[in-house]
Design a protein around this motif. Structure first.
Motif, mmCIF file in Angstrom:
data_model
loop_
_atom_site.group_PDB
_atom_site.id
_atom_site.type_symbol
_atom_site.label_atom_id
_atom_site.label_comp_id
_atom_site.label_asym_id
_atom_site.label_seq_id
_atom_site.Cartn_x
_atom_site.Cartn_y
_atom_site.Cartn_z
ATOM 1 N N SER A 120 -2.489 44.546 64.858
ATOM 2 C CA SER A 120 -1.463 45.307 64.119
ATOM 3 C C SER A 120 -0.196 44.463 64.114
ATOM 4 O O SER A 120 -0.306 43.378 64.901
ATOM 5 N N SER A 121 0.606 44.485 63.228
ATOM 6 C CA SER A 121 1.570 43.533 63.147
ATOM 7 C C SER A 121 2.952 44.348 62.618
ATOM 8 O O SER A 121 2.737 45.418 62.031
ATOM 9 N N LEU A 122 4.212 43.515 62.800
ATOM 10 C CA LEU A 122 5.401 44.261 62.832
ATOM 11 C C LEU A 122 5.777 44.503 61.182
ATOM 12 O O LEU A 122 6.790 45.320 60.765
ATOM 13 N N SER A 123 5.101 43.684 60.424
ATOM 14 C CA SER A 123 5.599 43.408 59.141
ATOM 15 C C SER A 123 5.763 44.657 58.260
ATOM 16 O O SER A 123 5.008 45.401 58.246
ATOM 17 N N ARG A 124 6.896 44.472 57.493
ATOM 18 C CA ARG A 124 7.139 45.769 56.543
ATOM 19 C C ARG A 124 6.663 45.534 55.190
ATOM 20 O O ARG A 124 6.409 46.207 54.319
ATOM 21 N N PHE A 125 6.417 43.955 54.940
ATOM 22 C CA PHE A 125 6.092 43.715 53.686
ATOM 23 C C PHE A 125 4.571 43.202 53.513
ATOM 24 O O PHE A 125 4.345 42.750 52.550
ATOM 25 N N GLY A 126 3.685 43.407 54.644
ATOM 26 C CA GLY A 126 2.454 42.860 54.394
ATOM 27 C C GLY A 126 2.278 41.459 54.485
ATOM 28 O O GLY A 126 1.180 40.740 53.971
ATOM 29 N N SER A 127 3.156 40.449 55.029
ATOM 30 C CA SER A 127 3.113 39.244 54.938
ATOM 31 C C SER A 127 2.039 38.618 55.800
ATOM 32 O O SER A 127 2.142 39.142 57.067
ATOM 33 N N VAL A 128 1.367 37.880 55.601
ATOM 34 C CA VAL A 128 0.078 37.499 56.484
ATOM 35 C C VAL A 128 0.890 36.291 57.355
ATOM 36 O O VAL A 128 0.118 35.933 58.147
ATOM 37 N N THR A 129 2.007 35.924 57.197
ATOM 38 C CA THR A 129 2.622 34.986 58.039
ATOM 39 C C THR A 129 2.953 35.703 59.310
ATOM 40 O O THR A 129 3.520 34.972 60.201
ATOM 41 N N ASP A 130 2.857 36.880 59.429
ATOM 42 C CA ASP A 130 3.440 37.764 60.554
ATOM 43 C C ASP A 130 2.537 37.614 61.532
ATOM 44 O O ASP A 130 1.282 37.803 61.164
ATOM 45 N N THR A 131 2.808 37.645 62.685
ATOM 46 C CA THR A 131 1.669 37.715 63.996
ATOM 47 C C THR A 131 1.036 38.654 64.018
ATOM 48 O O THR A 131 1.566 39.948 64.240
ATOM 49 N N GLN A 132 -0.198 38.644 64.228
ATOM 50 C CA GLN A 132 -1.104 39.870 64.353
ATOM 51 C C GLN A 132 -1.632 40.046 65.828
ATOM 52 O O GLN A 132 -1.727 38.957 66.411
ATOM 53 N N TYR A 133 -1.148 41.164 66.503
ATOM 54 C CA TYR A 133 -1.648 41.213 67.943
ATOM 55 C C TYR A 133 -3.032 42.063 67.681
ATOM 56 O O TYR A 133 -3.136 43.284 67.247
ATOM 57 N N PHE A 134 -3.982 41.510 68.619
ATOM 58 C CA PHE A 134 -5.372 42.285 68.457
ATOM 59 C C PHE A 134 -5.570 42.986 69.761
ATOM 60 O O PHE A 134 -5.258 42.715 70.857
ATOM 61 N N GLY A 135 -6.464 43.745 69.278
ATOM 62 C CA GLY A 135 -7.144 44.677 70.424
ATOM 63 C C GLY A 135 -8.281 44.131 71.057
ATOM 64 O O GLY A 135 -8.516 43.150 70.655
ATOM 65 N N PRO A 136 -8.868 44.816 72.038
ATOM 66 C CA PRO A 136 -9.968 44.203 72.656
ATOM 67 C C PRO A 136 -11.344 44.142 72.061
ATOM 68 O O PRO A 136 -12.171 43.448 72.387
#
Lengths: 112, 117
Positions: free
Chosen positions: B94-110
């Motif tokens: 998941s990421s915080l992005s409101r506009f779906g920018s892939v420059t936004d950091t993604q936080y992964f689950g296990p």
């Protein structure tokens, strides 16, 4: 789609600097370069991101030459805990998720 | 704070059965992604949700795969009539992005390790 090419594996020793280079010859103007680290049985985690020149944070540095056709992740003074797979990801800002592929990454093995 | 969680951590099923994989994103993150990682391979994008917008399903490998995201939070990935080639680790981010920018950091689950016998 900016396909990336990375070495499959690299070996290093504790305390050494490690540089992992990623080639992305077809990078587009609106593409950013992001590096992720993945430990066994865990999801990847963000390390660093850049668009051009040099970016540095508390974990690593990212060097991007002017033509942006490659990038180099630099890990200073690696430790055993840096043993992981490192992924170079090139993707556009603002969308294009169907092209969001991480590739096979580079397996870094750090030895004592 | 709590990170991305996924359940189950491991799932073994028989060929032809349906499976459901669950992802709980970080609270407040508007973007949610599903990936698949086969043994020794990189991550393969499957589907992307952004808020209440229609998801980008372009990465789903076949019509046996579907995903929902209820209330803009929890997501379920469903695989119908599982095949042996579906065996892989399924990762959610998941990421915080409101506009779906892939420059936004993604936080992964296990991840969920799926094994189809």
């Amino acid at each position: 789609l900016a396909k990336t090419t990375q070495p499959i594996s690299m070996d290093s020793y504790e305390g050494q600097e490690v540089n992992i280079t990623c080639s992305h010859n077809n990078i587009a103007t609106n593409d950013y370069i992001t590096w992720y680290q993945q430990f066994p049985s865990q999801g990847p985690r963000f390390i660093i991101q850049g668009y051009k020149t040099k970016v540095t944070n508390e974990v690593a540095s990212l060097f991007i030459p002017a033509d942006r056709k490659s990038s180099t992740l630099s890990l200073p003074r690696v430790s055993l805990s840096d043993t992981a797979v490192y992924y170079c990801l090139v993707a556009p800002s603002g969308g294009g998720y169907s092209t969001l592929t991480f590739g096979k990454g580079t397996m870094l093995l750090v030895s004592p | 704070g709590a990170g991305v969680s996924q359940s189950p951590s491991n799932k073994v099923t028989e060929k032809g059965k349906d499976v459901e994989l669950r992802c709980d994103p970080i609270s407040g993150h508007t973007a949610l992604y599903w990936y698949r990682q086969s043994l020794g391979q990189g991550l393969e994008f499957l589907i992307y949700f952004q808020g209440n917008s229609a998801p980008d399903k372009s990465g789903l490998p076949s019509d046996r795969f579907s995903a929902e995201r209820t209330g803009g939070s929890v997501s379920t990935l469903t695989i119908q009539r599982t095949q042996q080639e579906d065996s892989a680790v399924y990762l959610c981010a998941s990421s915080l992005s409101r506009f779906g920018s892939v420059t936004d950091t993604q936080y992964f689950g296990p991840g969920t390790r799926l094994t189809v016998l």
